[in-house]
Design a protein around this motif. Structure first.
Motif: not given
Length: 240
Positions: A32-34, A71-75, A83-86, A116-117
């Motif tokens: 889901l994060a990916a 941060t984007a790739y590790p997240a 959550i932060y990618q969403l 979400n956030h």
């Protein structure tokens, strides 16, 4: 029920991904994060191409640069940080909807994004309000449409009803037990984290602000050098 503010949307999406017939459940939720990270790249590509008139040869690599952030790739590999990618997906979706004149979907998406956030989306609300104000001045909006938009925002927010409904069934993880109004409000507003999020120490807020500012500046190492080029190009094209 996750830690404050509960993240009902991400929890439900994670449940859907956990049903995929792909490896163990933990891997499915990581997917889901990916997916959210990849979808953010896709939306960014659309904005660069349609709104900023970049051709595909430029829009595609610039959109994919999103994943080069510190941060984007590790997240995108972590179920929790997805959550932060969403959040990025919602930021781009609301912006795209407003810029394309799809105002009612923008209101609904904003309300849904708050489940979400909401802290990140509230920080961006000033920018959204500015775009809405511009369209109001241009008489592109009417009072009825504004009321419909507000109603759709509440429809999106209604997903928070998941928290008391699920909590009432006593799940194994039931943070703050938000079954009554007091617990629910304390959970969603993060008031239960008084020592961390509601500190009265002004210096703590300043230090956190500096930290987030530095993080934003260093998110895309070296890419910020392109900003002066863009500013110069915009000035040259519209200096009159």
């Amino acid at each position: 029920i996750a830690h404050p503010p509960g993240y009902p949307l991400y929890t439900l999406l994670g449940r859907l991904f956990s049903l995929l017939p792909l490896g163990p459940p933990c891997i499915r939720v990581n997917l889901l994060a990916a997916f959210c990270g990849a979808f953010a790249c896709y939306l960014l590509f659309g904005l660069l191409k349609d709104r900023f008139n970049l051709g595909t040869p430029l829009a595609a690599p610039f959109a994919m640069l999103w994943m080069s952030g510190v941060t984007a790739y590790p997240a995108s590999l972590s179920a929790k940080n997805g959550i932060y990618q969403l959040t990025a997906v919602f930021l781009l979706a609301v912006l795209g909807s407003l810029w394309r004149g799809k105002r009612l979907p923008a209101f609904f998406l904003f309300g849904l994004s708050l489940t979400n956030h909401w802290m990140s989306m509230v920080a961006a609300a000033g920018g959204f309000a500015y775009l809405v104000l511009i369209q109001l001045r241009g008489r592109e909006w009417g009072a009825k449409e504004l009321l419909r938009g507000s109603a759709l925002t509440l429809v999106g927010l209604s997903l928070y009803l998941y928290l008391p409904l699920r909590s009432s069934l006593d799940p194994l993880v039931n943070w703050a037990h938000p079954v009554d109004w007091g617990n629910f409000l304390g959970h969603v507003t993060r008031a239960v984290d008084k020592n961390k999020d509601f500190s009265g120490d002004v210096l703590l807020w300043v230090r956190q602000g500096v930290f987030y500012l530095r993080s934003a500046l260093w998110e895309f190492t070296g890419l910020a050098l392109l900003a002066p080029v863009g500013i110069f190009a915009a000035w040259r094209g519209g200096r009159r």
